[in-house]
Each structure stands twice: as C-alpha cells, then as structure tokens.
Design an enzyme around this catalytic site. Structure first.
Site, PDB file in Angstrom:
ATOM      1  N   TYR A  27      -1.010   6.089   2.569  1.00  0.00           N
ATOM      2  CA  TYR A  27      -0.520   5.462   1.226  1.00  0.00           C
ATOM      3  C   TYR A  27      -1.713   5.469   0.269  1.00  0.00           C
ATOM      4  O   TYR A  27      -2.608   4.548   0.128  1.00  0.00           O
ATOM      5  CB  TYR A  27      -0.259   3.866   1.458  1.00  0.00           C
ATOM      6  CG  TYR A  27       0.326   3.234   0.371  1.00  0.00           C
ATOM      7  CD1 TYR A  27       1.176   3.903  -0.863  1.00  0.00           C
ATOM      8  CD2 TYR A  27       0.018   1.740  -0.176  1.00  0.00           C
ATOM      9  CE1 TYR A  27       1.606   3.288  -1.958  1.00  0.00           C
ATOM     10  CE2 TYR A  27       0.356   1.379  -1.403  1.00  0.00           C
ATOM     11  CZ  TYR A  27       1.283   2.072  -2.287  1.00  0.00           C
ATOM     12  OH  TYR A  27       1.576   1.400  -3.285  1.00  0.00           O
TER      13      TYR A  27
ATOM     14  N   ASP B 274       3.324   8.166   1.555  1.00  0.00           N
ATOM     15  CA  ASP B 274       3.595   8.135   0.246  1.00  0.00           C
ATOM     16  C   ASP B 274       1.913   8.637  -0.680  1.00  0.00           C
ATOM     17  O   ASP B 274       1.093   7.896  -0.413  1.00  0.00           O
ATOM     18  CB  ASP B 274       4.005   6.777  -0.282  1.00  0.00           C
ATOM     19  CG  ASP B 274       3.999   6.530  -1.691  1.00  0.00           C
ATOM     20  OD1 ASP B 274       3.814   7.729  -2.546  1.00  0.00           O
ATOM     21  OD2 ASP B 274       4.267   5.498  -2.394  1.00  0.00           O
TER      22      ASP B 274
ATOM     23  N   HIS C 101      11.486   4.123  -2.887  1.00  0.00           N
ATOM     24  CA  HIS C 101      11.452   5.294  -2.273  1.00  0.00           C
ATOM     25  C   HIS C 101      12.713   5.287  -1.088  1.00  0.00           C
ATOM     26  O   HIS C 101      13.287   4.368  -0.951  1.00  0.00           O
ATOM     27  CB  HIS C 101      10.080   5.304  -1.452  1.00  0.00           C
ATOM     28  CG  HIS C 101       8.922   5.430  -2.168  1.00  0.00           C
ATOM     29  ND1 HIS C 101       8.141   6.314  -2.405  1.00  0.00           N
ATOM     30  CD2 HIS C 101       8.355   4.432  -3.050  1.00  0.00           C
ATOM     31  CE1 HIS C 101       7.080   6.141  -3.239  1.00  0.00           C
ATOM     32  NE2 HIS C 101       7.268   5.044  -3.471  1.00  0.00           N
TER      33      HIS C 101
END
Length: 270
Positions: free
Chosen positions: A111, A157, A261
């Site tokens: 992330y 991500d 998302h």
C-alpha cells in the site's frame, strides 16, 4: 490447475467485512490481498475471514490508518513485514505459498502512500514520503526479480496510474497527484529496475482504458466514469508465462457501502 490472486483496497476491513464475504462467495479467490484495512491486529475480524474458507491469514495492521493483509486457502510461510522510510506504517506484507497450485510463489502486498494533494515534495511532506517510499522499493534487493528464477507476484494499491490510458484524461490529470509525470516516471523506474512484468497491461495493452478506482466525490461515478488504475499486479519474468486472465470487478464499485477501489483478480497457471 490455476491460482487466483485478488487484490483490493478495502478502505476499512471491519466496516466492509460483509462486502468482502460477498466478493469471496462470488469469485472464490485462492488468495486475497487487502490494503487500507485500518485495523489493529488484535481487532482483525479473523472469525469472519475463516468462515469465508481462508484458514491461513497474515496481517500487518495499524489503528485507523493503512494496514495490509493476506488471506489464503493454502499454507503460508516466510511471512515478512517491512517498514519503509523510517516509519512504522503498516504498508507491506510478504508471504510464500507453502502448498497448492502456487506452492513456492512469493507474494508482496503493498500500500504505497497516496501523497496528499500538492505534487511538490518541498512543500508537501506526504508527497516527499511517497517519493521516498518508491526510492526504497527500487533499492530493495528482494524486489529485483528480473534475472532470477523465483516466481514472485507484487500486488496492491500503488497509488499511481502510470500510463496515459490508466486515467480518464491524462491531459487534465497531469498536475494531479497519482498521475503527475514525476510519479509516472518513478513507478516505471521501480518496475524496470526490478524486472517486473505489468500483468494487467500485458494482457490488455494500451490504448484500452483500465480503471480500478473511482472517486467518492462523483455524484454518479458510473456515468462520469472518471477512473484511474491505481491497483496493480506485477509478475517476475519467471512467472509471467503463467499469466492467464485479469478481471477488474467494476460492478463492486456500485455495491452497498463500497470502497472507492474495486477488486482485481489475476488468474495464473504456475
């Protein structure tokens, strides 16, 4: 036999655990990698996860912020959690599958920092942090997979849409964090230095648009369709021949209480 690995920024796992269960019931991934779980390890909803059929769980949590997790139907070994930029942010976890069709496959779940609103590291500490995080990713030997025979996956991500058609309008977003020329160049340099293969673009080349994120700010996200591809699946060259399919579950953006998302599902035949 195939291996299905899904990645999803869930934006609070406790708030959206029923949404996770819906996704798992419909798509049955072998491995699910979550980001932005926003949950300390001791408060993680492990009982719910195990009811979904995942007996093996690796988590790296943090109260209210960040957080990554890996759920697996197969055994996990060599679990590693790396801190970046001298911070204790929970932004990375790595596991190796111990058995099943992907036995021996190493998975890194990331992330990357979002970077705030101002794309200037001199005035925005969050943007400076993002660039520093990318610097450390590029320098980390564990992510240099190009010359080796290891079967490795990097998902997560990454908070950057690197290509022109990874956003709804490259021209209009060129000064917007996540698609600035500097970020695009830096993420490409990270991928190239490591020798990674961008699985999503290998299977769906430009100029086709690919989005995995739609802002909460849009009154009608589907009609506006102003998306960005912030979520990624990279493969080591040794694993690239195993790629079969990538699915972006766009409809999940329209579910009740959605994340901004959506899940990305990568199917491999390792």
């Amino acid at each position: 036999m195939t291996l299905k690995i899904a990645t999803w920024n869930i934006n609070s796992v406790r708030l959206r655990i029923e949404t996770v269960a819906r996704f798992v019931a419909q798509h049955q991934p072998d491995v699910l990698c979550l980001q932005e779980t926003k949950c300390m390890d001791g408060q993680f909803p492990l009982a719910d996860v195990r009811r979904m059929g995942f007996e093996h769980v690796a988590i790296h949590g943090q109260k209210g912020y960040h957080g990554v997790a890996v759920f697996s139907r197969h055994g996990l070994v060599d679990i590693d959690r790396r801190a970046f930029c001298g911070k204790n942010d929970a932004r990375h976890i790595a596991v190796t599958l111990a058995d099943g069709p992907g036995a021996g496959v190493r998975i890194h779940n990331f992330y990357v920092p979002a970077g705030g609103d101002e794309p200037d590291p001199a005035v925005n500490e969050k943007f400076a942090h993002k660039l520093g995080f990318l610097d450390e990713m590029q320098a980390w030997d564990a992510l240099r997979v190009g010359a080796g025979t290891a079967k490795t996956v990097l998902v997560g991500d990454l908070n950057i849409a690197p290509l022109e058609h990874d956003v709804w309008s490259s021209k209009q977003l060129t000064k917007v964090v996540s698609h600035t020329p500097l970020e695009r160049r830096r993420l490409t340099e990270v991928a190239n230095a490591g020798g990674w293969v961008d699985m999503m673009r290998a299977l769906t080349p430009e100029p086709q648009k690919l989005y995995t994120w739609w802002s909460y700010r849009a009154a009608d996200w589907a009609a506006a369709d102003r998306g960005r591809r912030l979520d990624h699946v990279w493969l080591s060259p040794a694993l690239a021949p195993a790629m079969r399919q990538v699915e972006i579950l766009r409809e999940a953006r329209g579910w009740d209480r959605p994340s901004d998302h959506v899940p990305v599902i990568a199917t491999l035949s390792p």
